[in-house]
Design an enzyme around this catalytic site. Structure first.
Site, PDB file in Angstrom:
ATOM      1  N   PHE A 189      -4.279  -5.814  -6.549  1.00 15.00           N
ATOM      2  CA  PHE A 189      -4.120  -5.909  -5.092  1.00 15.00           C
ATOM      3  C   PHE A 189      -2.634  -6.155  -4.759  1.00 15.00           C
ATOM      4  O   PHE A 189      -1.956  -6.902  -5.465  1.00 15.00           O
ATOM      5  CB  PHE A 189      -4.998  -7.050  -4.568  1.00 15.00           C
ATOM      6  CG  PHE A 189      -5.100  -7.087  -3.075  1.00 15.00           C
ATOM      7  CD1 PHE A 189      -5.976  -6.240  -2.413  1.00 15.00           C
ATOM      8  CD2 PHE A 189      -4.314  -7.946  -2.325  1.00 15.00           C
ATOM      9  CE1 PHE A 189      -6.073  -6.251  -1.033  1.00 15.00           C
ATOM     10  CE2 PHE A 189      -4.402  -7.970  -0.942  1.00 15.00           C
ATOM     11  CZ  PHE A 189      -5.279  -7.115  -0.287  1.00 15.00           C
ATOM     12  N   ASP A 218      -7.764 -13.594 -10.355  1.00 19.52           N
ATOM     13  CA  ASP A 218      -8.019 -13.419  -8.930  1.00 19.52           C
ATOM     14  C   ASP A 218      -9.506 -13.060  -8.792  1.00 19.52           C
ATOM     15  O   ASP A 218      -9.951 -12.006  -9.270  1.00 19.52           O
ATOM     16  CB  ASP A 218      -7.126 -12.290  -8.380  1.00 19.52           C
ATOM     17  CG  ASP A 218      -7.310 -12.077  -6.880  1.00 19.52           C
ATOM     18  OD1 ASP A 218      -8.403 -12.381  -6.370  1.00 19.52           O
ATOM     19  OD2 ASP A 218      -6.377 -11.573  -6.235  1.00 19.52           O
ATOM     20  N   TYR A 260     -13.481 -15.337   2.728  1.00 19.80           N
ATOM     21  CA  TYR A 260     -13.940 -14.609   3.922  1.00 19.80           C
ATOM     22  C   TYR A 260     -14.766 -13.367   3.576  1.00 19.80           C
ATOM     23  O   TYR A 260     -15.262 -12.693   4.467  1.00 19.80           O
ATOM     24  CB  TYR A 260     -12.773 -14.232   4.844  1.00 19.80           C
ATOM     25  CG  TYR A 260     -11.522 -13.710   4.145  1.00 19.80           C
ATOM     26  CD1 TYR A 260     -11.464 -12.414   3.667  1.00 19.80           C
ATOM     27  CD2 TYR A 260     -10.412 -14.526   3.984  1.00 19.80           C
ATOM     28  CE1 TYR A 260     -10.329 -11.941   3.032  1.00 19.80           C
ATOM     29  CE2 TYR A 260      -9.268 -14.058   3.342  1.00 19.80           C
ATOM     30  CZ  TYR A 260      -9.227 -12.766   2.866  1.00 19.80           C
ATOM     31  OH  TYR A 260      -8.114 -12.306   2.227  1.00 19.80           O
ATOM     32  N   LYS A 261     -14.891 -13.061   2.280  1.00 14.97           N
ATOM     33  CA  LYS A 261     -15.685 -11.885   1.892  1.00 14.97           C
ATOM     34  C   LYS A 261     -17.135 -12.333   1.655  1.00 14.97           C
ATOM     35  O   LYS A 261     -17.879 -12.534   2.604  1.00 14.97           O
ATOM     36  CB  LYS A 261     -15.089 -11.246   0.643  1.00 14.97           C
ATOM     37  CG  LYS A 261     -13.632 -10.804   0.779  1.00 14.97           C
ATOM     38  CD  LYS A 261     -13.186 -10.153  -0.501  1.00 14.97           C
ATOM     39  CE  LYS A 261     -11.689  -9.997  -0.647  1.00 14.97           C
ATOM     40  NZ  LYS A 261     -10.990  -9.292   0.405  1.00 14.97           N
ATOM     41  N   ARG A 278     -14.722   2.777   0.517  1.00 19.96           N
ATOM     42  CA  ARG A 278     -15.457   1.706  -0.181  1.00 19.96           C
ATOM     43  C   ARG A 278     -16.711   1.351   0.601  1.00 19.96           C
ATOM     44  O   ARG A 278     -16.659   1.143   1.815  1.00 19.96           O
ATOM     45  CB  ARG A 278     -14.614   0.433  -0.261  1.00 19.96           C
ATOM     46  CG  ARG A 278     -13.471   0.467  -1.199  1.00 19.96           C
ATOM     47  CD  ARG A 278     -12.895  -0.927  -1.436  1.00 19.96           C
ATOM     48  NE  ARG A 278     -12.771  -1.753  -0.245  1.00 19.96           N
ATOM     49  CZ  ARG A 278     -12.118  -2.913  -0.200  1.00 19.96           C
ATOM     50  NH1 ARG A 278     -11.559  -3.384  -1.288  1.00 19.96           N
ATOM     51  NH2 ARG A 278     -12.039  -3.610   0.914  1.00 19.96           N
TER      52      ARG A 278
HETATM   53  C1  LIG Z   1      -8.046  -9.030  -4.810  1.00 15.13           C
HETATM   54  C2  LIG Z   1      -7.405  -9.651  -3.617  1.00 15.13           C
HETATM   55  N1  LIG Z   1      -6.420 -10.557  -3.765  1.00 15.13           N
HETATM   56  C3  LIG Z   1      -5.819 -11.122  -2.680  1.00 15.13           C
HETATM   57  C4  LIG Z   1      -6.203 -10.781  -1.392  1.00 15.13           C
HETATM   58  C5  LIG Z   1      -5.494 -11.285  -0.167  1.00 15.13           C
HETATM   59  O1  LIG Z   1      -5.392 -12.594  -0.047  1.00 15.13           O
HETATM   60  P1  LIG Z   1      -5.038 -13.340   1.319  1.00 15.13           P
HETATM   61  O2  LIG Z   1      -6.277 -14.094   1.647  1.00 15.13           O
HETATM   62  O3  LIG Z   1      -3.884 -14.191   0.992  1.00 15.13           O
HETATM   63  O4  LIG Z   1      -4.729 -12.340   2.373  1.00 15.13           O
HETATM   64  C6  LIG Z   1      -7.236  -9.874  -1.206  1.00 15.13           C
HETATM   65  C7  LIG Z   1      -7.652  -9.522   0.167  1.00 15.13           C
HETATM   66  O5  LIG Z   1      -8.476  -8.714   0.439  1.00 15.13           O
HETATM   67  C8  LIG Z   1      -7.840  -9.283  -2.331  1.00 15.13           C
HETATM   68  O6  LIG Z   1      -8.815  -8.382  -2.184  1.00 15.13           O
END
Ligand SMILES: Cc1ncc(COP(=O)(O)O)c(C=O)c1O
Length: 398
Positions: free
Chosen positions: A124, A201, A226-227, A371
């Site tokens: 990401f 992550d 938030y997912k 997706r």
């Molecule tokens: C794999 C991954 N890492 C990091 C993030 C983003 O993190 P943040 O909450 O800091 O915007 C996302 C956001 O969709 C993500 O899918």
């Protein structure tokens, strides 16, 4: 012949959970819970009570009542329900990005005799950008993995990149584009064998895949809420630091919340001996409360049952996409995928817009990916059927 969606919905042991969410929109299918999950009804009530009574009546006394401990107590709840983490290793704070920044410094600091950070070029953007920026600020080098989109990072791909210079490896457990689930325990072991530490992550895997960070001896992990945790847009993220590292790490945003005594207001900074040292400033109490409600729903359903439905949803989606003759860039083996399925099409952006206009919300990802996110607590098989039917229609008209 694909099993009809109504048969699958009737046999779904988690079907009743859908009623625990606010679903009064005009959509045909919401297939984007892997970007922003739906609103739990319990969260609506809890936040209303929080605003009216806790914040409204208790005012500043709320901090002493319970708020001050929430980053750690809800962190422990999340760790136990979702991460296989014993207490004292997980906190809720800030955003995933800020937490990755902190963890990168923390991880590099405990391998200070080494100077390489390894990350895949498919990761990401925020992870990649932060790795580059932290590497530059610490005089380190980034070693990029170039994995195949569908296979993603395997033990073989990673083994070639590891060496005596490797300090830190940063990987996503589920790839945000293909949905590929990588082998977290085997990769963690490989990284340790090379004398390095790993930051996982878990944004696309927390709440979807049963995870056992303690058993896999993971060093550090981070993820958003938030997912699949349904905690709302911008809800605070979580961060995990293995107990064996807690006393040894330093992070770069030392604030009063990471100090040993928060209210001592001391002249000099003394770092907290506990996981609180990963905090920085005043946490979002309303955000953490929403995380707690999301975690409780997942704990009630159980990650094994959630995983079983997730596998069934993704399998059903792939069957329908295959019937339509579309190109699926998500692994066909259930054990190798998370909870979204991705289609590649040259007109992906236009098709996504058309789908949204017809009440189906997927996600477009550059340059040519659509997706389809499947959230086991809220997504029905009927939604998947309608979503793919309309996707086919839109492709026919593209
Ligand atoms: C794999 C991954 N890492 C990091 C993030 C983003 O993190 P943040 O909450 O800091 O915007 C996302 C956001 O969709 C993500 O899918």
């Amino acid at each position: 012949m694909t099993t009809p969606h109504d048969v699958l919905d009737a046999a779904d042991p988690l079907a009743a959970f859908r009623d625990r969410f606010v679903i009064d929109d005009d959509l045909v299918a919401y297939l984007d819970g892997n970007s922003l999950g739906r609103v739990p009804k319990a969260t609506v009530e809890r936040l209303t009570t929080f605003v009216r009574q806790d914040w409204g009546n208790r005012l500043i006394r709320g901090w002493d009542d319970s708020w001050v401990d929430l980053p750690v107590t809800v962190g422990d709840e999340l760790g136990a329900a979702l991460l296989g983490a014993a207490p004292g290793q997980t906190v809720i704070a800030d955003s995933t990005s800020v937490n990755i920044y902190k963890l990168l410094h923390a991880a590099a600091g405990i391998r200070a005799d080494r100077d390489e950070i390894v990350i895949d070029a498919t990761n990401f953007p925020t992870d990649r950008y932060l790795v580059e920026s932290v590497a530059a600020s610490r005089g380190m080098t980034v070693r990029w993995l170039q994995p195949d989109l569908v296979d993603n990072v395997t033990v073989d791909v990673l083994a070639e990149a590891l060496g005596e210079r490797t300090a830190v490896v940063v990987l996503s457990q589920v790839d945000y584009r293909s949905g590929t689930l990588v082998d977290l325990p085997a990769i963690t072991q490989l990284v340790h064998g090379a004398g390095a530490v790993v930051i996982w992550d878990l944004c696309h895997s927390a709440g979807i895949v049963p995870i056992d960070l303690d058993a896999a001896q993971v060093d550090f992990a981070v993820g958003c809420t938030y997912k699949y945790l349904n905690s709302g847009p911008g809800a605070p993220a979580f961060m995990y630091v293995a107990e064996r590292h807690v006393g040894a790490v330093t992070q770069p945003i030392a604030g009063w919340w990471s100090a040993a005594d928060l209210f001592a207001m001391s002249e000099t900074y003394e770092v907290a001996p506990t996981i609180r040292r990963m905090l920085s400033g005043t946490p979002s109490v309303s955000g953490i409360i929403a995380v707690q409600e999301g975690v409780r729903l997942i704990a009630e359903a159980g990650t094994d049952a959630i995983r079983a439905k997730s596998e069934a949803l993704t399998a059903y989606t792939i069957e329908l996409l295959d019937e339509a003759g579309l190109e699926v860039v998500t692994p066909r083996e259930a054990a190798l995928r998370g909870s979204h399925v991705t289609v590649r099409h040259p007109d992906a952006r236009r098709i996504t817009d058309q789908m949204i206009a017809r009440g189906v919300v997927p996600d477009f990802r550059e340059p040519d990916l659509i997706r389809l996110g499947l959230s086991p607590l809220t997504t029905s098989f009927a939604e998947v059927e309608a979503g793919v039917r309309i996707l086919r229609d839109c492709i026919r008209n593209a």
